[in-house]
Design a protein around this motif. Sequence first.
Motif, mmCIF file in Angstrom:
data_model
loop_
_atom_site.group_PDB
_atom_site.id
_atom_site.type_symbol
_atom_site.label_atom_id
_atom_site.label_comp_id
_atom_site.label_asym_id
_atom_site.label_seq_id
_atom_site.Cartn_x
_atom_site.Cartn_y
_atom_site.Cartn_z
ATOM 1 N N VAL A 1 42.732 58.270 3.201
ATOM 2 C CA VAL A 1 41.803 58.463 4.327
ATOM 3 C C VAL A 1 41.628 57.149 5.083
ATOM 4 C CG1 VAL A 1 39.483 59.209 5.012
ATOM 5 C CG2 VAL A 1 40.520 60.194 2.978
ATOM 6 N N ILE A 2 41.417 56.088 4.320
ATOM 7 C CA ILE A 2 41.178 54.777 4.929
ATOM 8 C C ILE A 2 42.384 54.334 5.772
ATOM 9 C CG2 ILE A 2 40.862 52.300 4.403
ATOM 10 C CD1 ILE A 2 39.174 53.239 1.974
ATOM 11 N N GLU A 3 43.564 54.517 5.215
ATOM 12 C CA GLU A 3 44.773 54.124 5.948
ATOM 13 C C GLU A 3 44.894 54.904 7.262
ATOM 14 O OE1 GLU A 3 46.889 51.507 5.312
ATOM 15 O OE2 GLU A 3 45.218 51.121 3.935
ATOM 16 N N ALA A 4 44.609 56.198 7.197
ATOM 17 C CA ALA A 4 44.688 57.040 8.397
ATOM 18 C C ALA A 4 43.664 56.590 9.446
ATOM 19 C CB ALA A 4 44.467 58.501 8.026
ATOM 20 N N VAL A 5 42.442 56.267 8.980
ATOM 21 C CA VAL A 5 41.385 55.812 9.900
ATOM 22 C C VAL A 5 41.792 54.488 10.544
ATOM 23 C CG1 VAL A 5 39.006 54.928 10.007
ATOM 24 C CG2 VAL A 5 39.487 57.058 8.789
ATOM 25 N N LYS A 6 42.285 53.575 9.717
ATOM 26 C CA LYS A 6 42.669 52.252 10.216
ATOM 27 C C LYS A 6 43.805 52.336 11.236
ATOM 28 C CE LYS A 6 42.548 49.671 6.135
ATOM 29 N NZ LYS A 6 42.820 48.495 5.366
ATOM 30 N N SER A 7 44.704 53.317 11.036
ATOM 31 C CA SER A 7 45.829 53.427 11.977
ATOM 32 C C SER A 7 45.457 54.288 13.191
ATOM 33 C CB SER A 7 47.060 53.993 11.267
ATOM 34 O OG SER A 7 46.791 55.319 10.853
ATOM 35 N N GLY A 8 44.210 54.764 13.203
ATOM 36 C CA GLY A 8 43.745 55.534 14.351
ATOM 37 C C GLY A 8 44.322 56.951 14.421
ATOM 38 N N ASP A 9 44.863 57.417 13.287
ATOM 39 C CA ASP A 9 45.458 58.759 13.243
ATOM 40 C C ASP A 9 44.360 59.781 12.899
ATOM 41 O OD1 ASP A 9 46.861 61.084 12.738
ATOM 42 O OD2 ASP A 9 48.553 60.045 11.817
ATOM 43 N N ALA A 10 43.742 60.314 13.934
ATOM 44 C CA ALA A 10 42.555 61.164 13.760
ATOM 45 C C ALA A 10 42.848 62.437 12.964
ATOM 46 C CB ALA A 10 41.974 61.515 15.127
ATOM 47 N N SER A 11 43.932 63.106 13.281
ATOM 48 C CA SER A 11 44.162 64.389 12.606
ATOM 49 C C SER A 11 44.555 64.167 11.142
ATOM 50 C CB SER A 11 45.198 65.233 13.360
ATOM 51 O OG SER A 11 46.484 64.718 13.154
ATOM 52 N N ARG A 12 45.291 63.092 10.874
ATOM 53 C CA ARG A 12 45.633 62.806 9.475
ATOM 54 C C ARG A 12 44.376 62.392 8.696
ATOM 55 N NH1 ARG A 12 48.139 58.475 6.553
ATOM 56 N NH2 ARG A 12 48.392 57.247 8.429
ATOM 57 N N ALA A 13 43.489 61.644 9.328
ATOM 58 C CA ALA A 13 42.240 61.245 8.663
ATOM 59 C C ALA A 13 41.449 62.486 8.242
ATOM 60 C CB ALA A 13 41.407 60.374 9.601
ATOM 61 N N ALA A 14 41.391 63.471 9.136
ATOM 62 C CA ALA A 14 40.663 64.715 8.836
ATOM 63 C C ALA A 14 41.332 65.466 7.686
ATOM 64 C CB ALA A 14 40.595 65.586 10.083
ATOM 65 N N THR A 15 42.665 65.560 7.734
ATOM 66 C CA THR A 15 43.398 66.274 6.690
ATOM 67 C C THR A 15 43.229 65.589 5.329
ATOM 68 O OG1 THR A 15 45.047 66.745 8.375
ATOM 69 C CG2 THR A 15 45.662 67.244 6.117
ATOM 70 N N GLU A 16 43.335 64.270 5.320
ATOM 71 C CA GLU A 16 43.215 63.530 4.058
ATOM 72 C C GLU A 16 41.807 63.667 3.471
ATOM 73 O OE1 GLU A 16 45.515 62.396 2.298
ATOM 74 O OE2 GLU A 16 47.191 62.043 3.654
ATOM 75 N N MET A 17 40.800 63.660 4.336
ATOM 76 C CA MET A 17 39.426 63.812 3.844
ATOM 77 C C MET A 17 39.231 65.209 3.252
ATOM 78 S SD MET A 17 36.483 62.600 3.201
ATOM 79 C CE MET A 17 35.884 61.179 4.139
#
Length: 243
Positions: free
Chosen positions: A201-217
């Motif tokens: 989740v953190i990596e996705a947030v840091k890279s600004g990848d919104a949809s991946r951040a949501a999926t990982e969470m």
Amino acid sequence: MGYFTPIKTSRASEDVFLQLKAAILSGKFKPGSKLPSERELTAEFQVSRGVIREAIRMLELSGFLAIRQGHGGGAYVTDLTLSHVGNAFLDLFQTNTLSMTEVSQVRLFIEPEVARLAALNFNATHLKRLDEAEANEHVAFKSAPDQIARLTNVHKVLAHICGNLFFEAIVRSMLKITAEIVMTVVPDLDILHGPGEHHAVIEAVKSGDASRAATEMALHLKTFSIEIVELEKVYRRHMMQAG
Ligand SMILES: [Zn+2]
């Protein structure tokens, strides 16, 4: 009726309570600031120390103040928005008005959105806090509350980064309820939610990848939600026996 004991508290402590509460609400004492000392308040209100203590106790119980011990200790003004909402929901959960099934349903709905917004909102000023929160998961725990605080901090930091205070208040409320179950019936939090689980989740947030951040969470919360709903049954049984 015989349910209650007669009230012995004088009106004085209630008056002090109301005045201090009004001062906090009006912003005279800001969140995070320390209240004047017992001695100063005693002098200003011209009442006894006992009255001041009683008023401070009332403010603590209603979530306006947190008492810190030791060096630099004293009565500190809490962050009202967050602690009030959290305490209210915790009350509802403890009285079994609100179930973990309901909490989990909302959590699965809200936290992926929080992660999505955090990814969109993320900038360099957030980096240190997020990295620290992740690193602190791997530090040796001093106590069970310390362990819970460390393992859930990433959720709080993401809720803060997402930039919506209401989302943040809800996330913190849900974590408070989860912590209540974990503190009461889980001997080893590591099995339920170990360190390092927020990495994706953190990596996705840091890279600004919104949809991946949501999926990982959503992925992160899926198994946890099922387990915590099961643990609620153990919690309710425990409370029945304890009560
Ligand atoms: Zn987590």
